[in-house]
Motif scaffolding. Sequence first.
Motif, PDB file in Angstrom:
ATOM      1  N   THR A  23      36.602  46.348  48.509  1.00 11.93           N
ATOM      2  CA  THR A  23      37.425  47.003  49.519  1.00 11.93           C
ATOM      3  C   THR A  23      38.824  46.422  49.435  1.00 11.93           C
ATOM      4  O   THR A  23      38.986  45.199  49.343  1.00 11.93           O
ATOM      5  CB  THR A  23      36.860  46.778  50.934  1.00 11.93           C
ATOM      6  N   GLY A  25      43.089  46.390  50.718  1.00 15.70           N
ATOM      7  CA  GLY A  25      44.022  46.642  51.809  1.00 15.70           C
ATOM      8  C   GLY A  25      45.251  45.775  51.628  1.00 15.70           C
ATOM      9  O   GLY A  25      45.329  44.973  50.689  1.00 15.70           O
ATOM     10  N   VAL A  53      40.646  43.176  56.288  1.00 18.03           N
ATOM     11  CA  VAL A  53      40.397  43.812  54.996  1.00 18.03           C
ATOM     12  C   VAL A  53      38.972  43.463  54.577  1.00 18.03           C
ATOM     13  O   VAL A  53      38.588  42.287  54.606  1.00 18.03           O
ATOM     14  CB  VAL A  53      41.376  43.343  53.901  1.00 18.03           C
ATOM     15  N   ASP A 148      48.616  42.042  49.072  1.00 18.46           N
ATOM     16  CA  ASP A 148      47.516  42.949  48.752  1.00 18.46           C
ATOM     17  C   ASP A 148      46.239  42.138  48.564  1.00 18.46           C
ATOM     18  O   ASP A 148      46.256  41.094  47.893  1.00 18.46           O
ATOM     19  CB  ASP A 148      47.829  43.730  47.485  1.00 18.46           C
TER      20      ASP A 148
END
Length: 207
Positions: A23, A25, A53, A148
């Motif tokens: 995942t 984010g 996240v 990130d």
Amino acid sequence: MSSASAAGGKPSGSASAIAAASTSGYHILKIDGYSRTKGTPNGEALKSSQFAVGGHRWRLSYYPNSYKSDSADYISVYLQLDENVTEDVKAQYKINFANLVEKQPSWTSRTVRNFPSQGIWGYPQFIKRENFEKSEHLKDDCFTIRCDVVVIHDISTKETTAPKFVSVPPPELNQHLCELFKTEKGADVVFEVGGETIAAHRCVLAS
């Protein structure tokens, strides 16, 4: 050689795939009033708000005068797992000035880090303050950084459908042409040779 191959039968096949679910984010942190943060002592951080996240809570830690004493001339930036966990969280991260995000290297070069409870990973020498203050990143005493994050979940192996191979029969063009010649089916040309007539096909003659 297997018995199936030796007997001329078709070999059996199977397939599987290793899947690493993840995942991703990002979080953007703006430092408004950089000059007023320079008085923060070495080793002390100014923290972002908490963000999520991959089902985990994180924070960015900005050290105006570095995280370590031996890098006091640098700005440090770290990513912190802002929660207690029973098992380390596996994640990749990259931190850069927001205006350079498009120029960042790909994720393939990023190491997967293990974040324990309240653990941090980052850049003790993110940028030298002297160079930063002369750069395009600082405008009107403000700058913005972007972090990130890719959280790696469980890695699993799954069965998949094996690719199917179609058996192609050997070419039979010669047999088909011979059959046309014998049966004269579809013949549209006639040759007379030595008093005998021979039926033929224009398309075959043209080819």
